[in-house]
Design a protein around this motif. Structure first.
Motif, short mmCIF file in Angstrom:
data_model
loop_
_atom_site.label_atom_id
_atom_site.label_comp_id
_atom_site.label_asym_id
_atom_site.label_seq_id
_atom_site.Cartn_x
_atom_site.Cartn_y
_atom_site.Cartn_z
N ILE A 61 23.07 -66.33 -69.47
CA ILE A 61 23.26 -64.59 -69.21
C ILE A 61 22.79 -64.12 -67.23
CG2 ILE A 61 23.12 -62.16 -70.06
CD1 ILE A 61 21.52 -62.88 -71.81
N ALA A 62 24.46 -63.44 -67.38
CA ALA A 62 24.23 -62.77 -65.74
C ALA A 62 24.69 -61.20 -66.38
CB ALA A 62 25.65 -63.13 -65.25
N ILE A 63 23.41 -60.33 -65.77
CA ILE A 63 23.57 -58.80 -65.72
C ILE A 63 24.21 -58.53 -64.59
CG2 ILE A 63 22.26 -56.69 -66.72
CD1 ILE A 63 20.57 -58.53 -67.90
N ILE A 64 25.26 -57.93 -64.50
CA ILE A 64 25.58 -57.95 -63.32
C ILE A 64 26.13 -56.32 -63.67
CG2 ILE A 64 28.39 -57.84 -62.03
CD1 ILE A 64 29.11 -60.36 -64.02
N GLY A 65 25.31 -55.89 -61.74
CA GLY A 65 25.78 -54.17 -62.06
C GLY A 65 23.62 -53.76 -62.30
N ALA A 66 22.80 -54.93 -62.65
CA ALA A 66 21.37 -54.95 -63.23
C ALA A 66 20.75 -54.19 -61.62
CB ALA A 66 20.68 -56.16 -63.90
N THR A 67 19.95 -52.85 -62.32
CA THR A 67 19.09 -52.28 -61.50
C THR A 67 18.07 -52.71 -61.75
OG1 THR A 67 18.65 -50.63 -62.02
CG2 THR A 67 21.23 -50.68 -60.39
N GLU A 68 16.09 -51.53 -61.39
CA GLU A 68 14.80 -51.75 -62.20
C GLU A 68 15.11 -50.79 -62.89
OE1 GLU A 68 16.01 -51.53 -58.97
OE2 GLU A 68 15.41 -53.44 -57.89
N ASP A 69 15.68 -49.52 -62.27
CA ASP A 69 15.73 -48.20 -63.13
C ASP A 69 15.80 -48.31 -64.81
OD1 ASP A 69 15.35 -45.49 -63.75
OD2 ASP A 69 16.42 -44.47 -61.98
N PRO A 70 14.91 -47.99 -65.60
CA PRO A 70 15.75 -47.58 -67.01
C PRO A 70 15.45 -46.82 -66.81
CG PRO A 70 13.12 -47.62 -66.10
CD PRO A 70 13.50 -48.06 -65.44
N LYS A 71 15.74 -45.50 -67.06
CA LYS A 71 16.31 -44.48 -66.47
C LYS A 71 17.74 -44.12 -66.36
CE LYS A 71 12.53 -41.72 -65.94
NZ LYS A 71 11.72 -41.15 -64.71
N ARG A 72 18.46 -45.52 -65.96
CA ARG A 72 19.79 -44.96 -65.80
C ARG A 72 20.76 -46.23 -66.73
NH1 ARG A 72 20.66 -47.11 -59.71
NH2 ARG A 72 23.04 -47.23 -60.99
N ILE A 73 21.55 -46.31 -66.97
CA ILE A 73 22.06 -47.42 -67.64
C ILE A 73 22.33 -49.13 -67.29
CG2 ILE A 73 24.21 -48.54 -68.58
CD1 ILE A 73 25.39 -45.47 -69.95
N ALA A 74 22.33 -49.27 -65.17
CA ALA A 74 22.13 -50.44 -65.24
C ALA A 74 20.77 -50.54 -65.65
CB ALA A 74 23.04 -50.05 -63.90
N GLY A 75 19.87 -49.68 -65.62
CA GLY A 75 18.51 -50.36 -65.66
C GLY A 75 17.86 -51.16 -66.81
N LEU A 76 18.44 -50.30 -67.80
CA LEU A 76 18.65 -51.02 -69.22
C LEU A 76 18.71 -52.89 -69.81
CD1 LEU A 76 19.39 -47.33 -71.27
CD2 LEU A 76 16.83 -48.97 -70.99
N PRO A 77 19.60 -53.34 -69.43
CA PRO A 77 19.90 -54.72 -69.89
C PRO A 77 19.09 -55.29 -69.85
CG PRO A 77 22.41 -53.50 -69.34
CD PRO A 77 20.96 -52.57 -68.60
N LEU A 78 18.50 -55.61 -68.29
CA LEU A 78 17.76 -56.46 -67.80
C LEU A 78 16.34 -56.56 -68.49
CD1 LEU A 78 16.92 -58.58 -66.46
CD2 LEU A 78 16.54 -57.52 -64.48
N LYS A 79 16.00 -54.96 -68.91
CA LYS A 79 14.69 -54.23 -69.51
C LYS A 79 14.83 -55.28 -70.83
CE LYS A 79 12.84 -50.30 -71.50
NZ LYS A 79 11.30 -50.96 -71.33
N TYR A 80 16.07 -54.68 -71.25
CA TYR A 80 16.23 -55.08 -72.93
C TYR A 80 15.33 -56.84 -73.50
CZ TYR A 80 16.57 -50.44 -74.99
OH TYR A 80 16.42 -49.13 -75.04
N ALA A 81 16.72 -57.50 -71.80
CA ALA A 81 16.51 -58.45 -72.46
C ALA A 81 14.79 -59.40 -72.49
CB ALA A 81 17.92 -59.03 -71.33
N LEU A 82 14.21 -58.52 -71.39
CA LEU A 82 13.22 -58.98 -71.07
C LEU A 82 12.32 -59.14 -72.19
CD1 LEU A 82 13.33 -58.28 -66.92
CD2 LEU A 82 12.75 -61.19 -68.03
N ASP A 83 12.07 -57.32 -72.82
CA ASP A 83 11.65 -57.32 -73.48
C ASP A 83 11.45 -58.32 -74.64
OD1 ASP A 83 10.49 -55.21 -72.10
OD2 ASP A 83 11.46 -53.62 -72.74
N HIS A 84 12.84 -58.57 -75.01
CA HIS A 84 12.78 -59.21 -76.19
C HIS A 84 12.83 -60.75 -75.86
CE1 HIS A 84 15.03 -56.23 -78.66
NE2 HIS A 84 15.48 -55.74 -77.95
N GLY A 85 12.28 -60.96 -74.54
CA GLY A 85 11.50 -62.80 -74.74
C GLY A 85 12.58 -63.05 -74.70
N TYR A 86 13.90 -62.87 -74.48
CA TYR A 86 14.96 -63.96 -73.68
C TYR A 86 14.57 -65.30 -73.35
CZ TYR A 86 19.71 -65.79 -73.14
OH TYR A 86 20.92 -66.45 -72.69
N ARG A 87 15.01 -66.34 -74.22
CA ARG A 87 14.56 -67.49 -74.23
C ARG A 87 15.45 -68.30 -72.90
NH1 ARG A 87 12.47 -69.82 -79.68
NH2 ARG A 87 11.51 -67.72 -80.13
N GLY A 88 16.58 -68.04 -72.91
CA GLY A 88 17.71 -68.43 -72.21
C GLY A 88 17.30 -68.34 -70.71
#
Lengths: 713, 713
Positions: free
Chosen positions: B18-45
């Motif tokens: 997966i590429a997450i385009i626009g990814a940031t660290e801040d979990p309070k912003r939308i752009a911060g969430l997809p990466l956080k969730y992908a990691l939290d769920h333990g994505y294996r790819g």
């Protein structure tokens, strides 16, 4: 009708002292709970535990018998085994106790012995004047004054508030009070009526109507012990402007019965319950969720002045959900007035033309990013002359936007007399939203069906109140008539009046009839026909042949004397073949009404609720679709209008298929006259059936073509 | 019709990287969430953050452009500002990415510029083959494989399970997933379709139909982008036995439209959606609560073999609540067979005669105090040949009793193929009850309306499956006919066929007609009439006068030659006055059908769903009550039967008012033939209207008395 009498429930709901008979310490046993709860709630009066095997219970002196108590006792809670209840009850009466809760089961719900015990309870109540709640109940709670006479665990979770809740079933009371609490609906009183050996559901409701701590009443009931009491309480609640939401089971059983019955006996009791609810503005609901939803709306909203609903929403889909559910209800979604439209469009230009429903999340949520604009949007809708109620819909938006939006709704609602309700399909609000929302006093719904049911209940109650006020202004001009004399004459009649007699009686009430007279010979018939004018109808006139079609004793559209003479002989011949012993008075010669639309107006006696007026359209409308409307007497003008408009086929009375509108004023007049007859003569007349009543075009009146009156006994 | 094509959603639902385009660290912003969730769920790819202003995000190497990523990428989540989405998307395509989620708003929902951006997204998808979810969505979650492509907070609360959930609205998805969880309904996937620039709701549903982790599908949809796809998916789901519950808003809008339209155009699209749901066993629900209730039943219950519901309850009132709500549904409450009745009465003698509904709390709750007796009571009901489904109702009882009762239900349900559902009006179970209950896999409802809706959905789906199987066995005997030749002839016809031409075409499909022929003179008319036999009907035959009644160009019940000659001249005269330029082919002389009940059979083209077959009863049934039924083609025999029985006035086709049953087999035959015509000729015929079709008594057939066919263009 003599006025309905109600008990004084003061000693039950607000006793100055309580005896708890059978009291023990163990809070795991039913017998241990009433005292625990009374103490936990901090009851301020005196409590006297009674138990032959205790001297002290929870630190209180325990009496071995209620008669041993040296002071006056207002009320008793009885938690002894069913077999000893009767003895205890008699001692209570002897002691002068005014009210008792029998908190144990083992009565009519169990077996035949139980039924006998229960009958004896009823007798004791009647003989002694002591009023009894139960048996087979878990009692009641006066929430504001912290007076507990029972042991429902609902006591632990109930919120203080302004809903009075009366449930026939104690078990369902316990089951549902926590759900009211979860929804934030608080209570003034709750009570489980149990087996209703003495006090019944509507005695409690009657008490709550005049209670100052109660703004609305929720009722769960399975059947009516005293249908007259239900009708009377419904009337009183409307007069005192106290809204009632009622879950009554039993619709389907009656529906089955109704399906079996024919036109004449359509007044099935459950359908009459519906009719009474409509007349009195009671919200009849289908399940407990709806009971809670409607109760919450009644508590938090004033009655709307009309049914015009304005909508503001942050989701188009959610608007559709509500609109879909609103089909077939009284909700009328209206756009704003042209004045407001013009002004609001200037203030909120990004959204195109301002209108209701208004999608506040449109145009990039411009109006929620600025609290001023959010206020403007909400206020334009709520203050508009076209709108009686505001439905605000909230779905997830960015946080700041949602908060502004809710803030604006809460402020606007506070400043307005009009009801505002919130629909939130997400199920709950976020914490920061909930905080703002809690500052208002707005009902929130998370289910579109319940939301619509609550709005519809508000609208219907508001309308019932308004109509009741109008009825008060209107003084009925009595029809001058010697009712006693009529009754005197009817005493000597046969049980079923002939068509001609039926019509004579209806004529006394000013109901217009076809021109007609009875002929004893073909010659006389010809003479009458020439006076009336051809074409005419000929029918046999006989008490013994009420169903003339079956006997082939009716001939329509006779256009000259030759046809008439033939028809006369045929009718006599057919009648004699059909019923050889029938006493034939003659042949009725009647004006033939060709134009006009057929309707049916009837009166019957419901075994539970007494005289019921029925309206339907002729032919297949009633026979195939069972498309009739019912109301109890007395009928107001508004009731009569509603009855007409309620039938699904109403459209054929309007301008239809090239015909002008029918004379609906004429129908209203007949309905009111039959209602009058039912009031005057309901004790001697069992059934009135005007079928058909021919309704001519508007302004041309109506004419009863056939009619049948059946007397009681 | 060419087969509907579906995208391959593997790269979207199960991407290997997966590429997450626009990814940031801040979990309070939308752009911060997809990466956080992908990691939290333990994505294996592999995950590749992309952001021009970062080198690292959450410890992962961050690429400045998606094209810089050195490895293959299956899917992208795009959370950049709307204005830059198109550039990013083109880069994704260039990179060879197979699927993308556009997780930002600012497209067609915003303004005209947004609409243009969205159209461009659609183009990119078409041109490049990359499949796109959104824009204006919060993405999706593959629950079992822990693959998150989005940022809905529903990810934090969803339960793993076997429901696939597809919502058109991302906002309502987030709002409702927590409510599914609260009800214990777990999911395999959820996805928000958003603006559906490329992938639409039914693409996702199609994928879930063949998914092995998904047992049932819940859908929220506001409208159909591709109605053919909906129809096709509905068919496929039934074929693969995968039940669907669907909340579609928009009923009311269509109802308004339908109310305005006349008979010929009754096939309003929303009514057709209902028709498709009925044909394919989709449970169409009214709100989210019902969506959850029905989903839960579909997940936990097998399809019942029939609609016979047995009931066991610990409260009489609660039985009434369910029975009331069941009015008008397919639920059929049946008593047990006489064999079971006899045996069970012996084993449980305290209750009187054993029957369904069985009140287990009666007789002092004897049967719940002993687990053996509780088991017996439940098993007698569940195993009875008269019962297809068991509804168990639980209300508060003393604790031991309730536990035995629930224990018996859970055990019986495990041992049986038949569905068992629990209704608990108290809202929730006590802890010790819940523990036992959790050992079963039984759906529980706390609301009677939802409980009934769920049972009805199970029954209807079971029936649709059974009927589908039966249809498979049945091979249609084709009507031998040269369809291409018919089309050739129709090409030279006027748009509206005359009555006679319409009937000729219908006759080719074996639809029986009145005997008739066209006369060019009164003499010829007389000759035809004497062949047919009096009485006859005369009607003008002209392309230019489709509404013959308006022109007074139709004469009924002509009984001799003198009347016929008069009528002929009158019709010609009236027609010429009515339409002076009309080309009159002659006068149709037709057999007069006097007996028989009038029905209407029609075919029209719904703008969304294509050919729709309509059935109704004649006259006021359609005009006043709008009492028609609709189905899409092809019609099965069972569909045709359902259509007939669905109209409220069906009763007049049964033995009614002294008449024998009508020839309903004849009606079914005509419906199937018109369905066949719609399939063969739907591309050239726009409308078929057989009105009236006269239905004679049983065994005597049907006859089309008047008919009209309108061609397309």
């Amino acid at each position: 009708m003599k006025p309905v009498e109600y008990p004084n429930l003061g000693p039950l709901f607000r006793p100055k002292s309580i005896a708890i008979i059978g009291a023990t310490e163990d809070p795991k046993r039913i017998a241990g709970l009433p005292l625990k709860y009374a103490l936990d709630h901090g009851y301020r009066g005196k409590i006297f535990p009674v138990n032959p095997s205790r001297d002290l219970v929870r630190g209180l002196k325990c009496y071995h018998n209620v008669l041993d108590i040296p002071e006056e006792v207002d009320a008793a809670v009885i938690v002894v085994p069913a077999e000893t209840v009767l003895d205890v009850l008699e001692q209570c009466a002897q002691k002068g106790i005014k009210a008792a809760v029998i908190g144990v089961s083992g009565f009519a719900e169990l077996d035949e012995d139980g039924r006998k015990r229960q009958d004896r309870i009823t007798e004791i109540a009647k003989q002694t004047g002591m009023r009894i709640c139960g048996p087979n109940t878990n009692g009641l709670l006066n929430v504001h004054e912290s007076i507990s006479l029972g042991y429902s665990f609902a006591q632990e979770v109930v919120l203080p508030g302004r809903l009075g809740y009366v449930s026939q079933s104690g078990a369902l009371l316990s089951a549902t009070v926590p759900r009211f609490t979860n929804r934030g609906v608080g209570m003034s009183y709750f009570v489980g009526a149990g087996n209703q050996a003495d006090l019944e559901v509507f005695d409690y409701v009657r008490y709550l109507i005049d209670d100052k701590n109660t703004d609305a009443i929720a009722v769960y009931v399975e059947g009516f012990n005293n249908p007259q009491k239900f009708m009377d309480v419904a009337r009183l609640a409307l007069e005192r402007r106290k809204p009632i939401a009622m879950l009554k089971v039993g619709r389907s059983e009656m529906a089955a019965k109704a399906a079996k019955s024919h036109t004449g006996s359509l007044a099935g009791s459950d359908a009459v319950v519906d009719a009474i609810c409509k007349q009195k503005g009671i919200a009849r609901v289908n399940d407990f969720d709806e009971l809670m939803a409607v109760s919450s709306a009644f508590l938090k909203c004033r009655s709307p002045k009309g049914n015009r609903v304005g909508v503001i929403s942050s989701s188009g889909g959610a608007i559709g959900m509500v609109a879909d559910c609103a089909m077939g209800t009284d909700l009328n979604f209206t756009d704003v007035s042209s004045e407001v439209k013009e002004e609001a469009t200037k203030v909120l230009p990004w959204y195109g033309e301002f209108r209701s429903p208004f999608d506040i999340a449109g145009a990039g949520s411009k109006a929620t990013q600025d609290i001023g604009l959010a206020r403007a949007a909400v206020n334009y809708l709520l203050s508009d002359v076209n709108i009686d109620i505001l439905l605000a819909i909230i779905t997830p938006m960015d946080r700041r936007g949602t908060q502004n939006y809710i803030q604006a709704i809460v402020e606007a609602s506070k400043a307005s007399e009009k009801p505002v309700v919130l629909f939130s399909p997400m199920g709950s609000l976020r914490e920061e939203e909930a905080e703002i929302f809690a500052k208002g006093d707005i009902p929130m719904f998370t289910d579109s069906v319940e939301c619509v049911k609550a709005l519809d209940a508000l609208i219907k109650f508001g309308r019932a109140v308004k109509r009741h006020e109008e009825t008060q202004k209107f003084t009925e001009s009595p029809i001058p008539m010697n009712i006693e004399k009529i009754k005197e004459v009817l005493k000597t009649s046969s049980k079923v009046l002939s068509e001609n007699e039926s019509k004579e009686l209806l004529s006394l009430y000013g109901i217009p009839m076809t021109k007609e007279a009875i002929a004893k010979s073909p010659e006389e018939a010809a003479q009458i026909a020439s006076q009336i004018g051809y074409p005419v109808v000929l029918k046999v006139d006989s008490f013994d042949i009420p169903h003339k079609t079956d006997a082939d004793a009716i001939k329509l559209n006779i256009s000259n004397q030759a046809e008439l003479t033939n028809a006369y002989h045929e009718i006599i011949g057919n009648s004699k073949r059909y019923a050889p012993d029938a006493k034939i008075r003659g042949v009725l010669v009647q004006e033939m009404v060709k134009e006009g639309r057929e309707v049916i107006v009837g009166m019957s006696h419901d075994p539970q609720f007494g005289p019921v007026i029925m309206f339907g359209l002729g032919g297949i409308f009633v026979e195939v679709f069972n498309d009739v409307s019912l109301r109890i007497v007395p009928l107001t003008r508004a009731d009569a209008e509603d009855m007409m408009k309620e039938v699904k086929g109403y459209k054929i009375l309007e301008a239809f298929r090239g015909k002008p509108e029918a004379d609906v004023e004429g129908i209203i007049d007949i309905l009111l006259k039959v209602s009058r007859m039912a009031i005057d003569l309901g004790d001697v007349i069992s059934e009135i059936d005007i079928n058909p009543l021919m309704v001519l075009d508007k302004g041309k009146g109506v004419k009863a073509v056939d009619a049948l009156i059946v007397l009681r006994n």
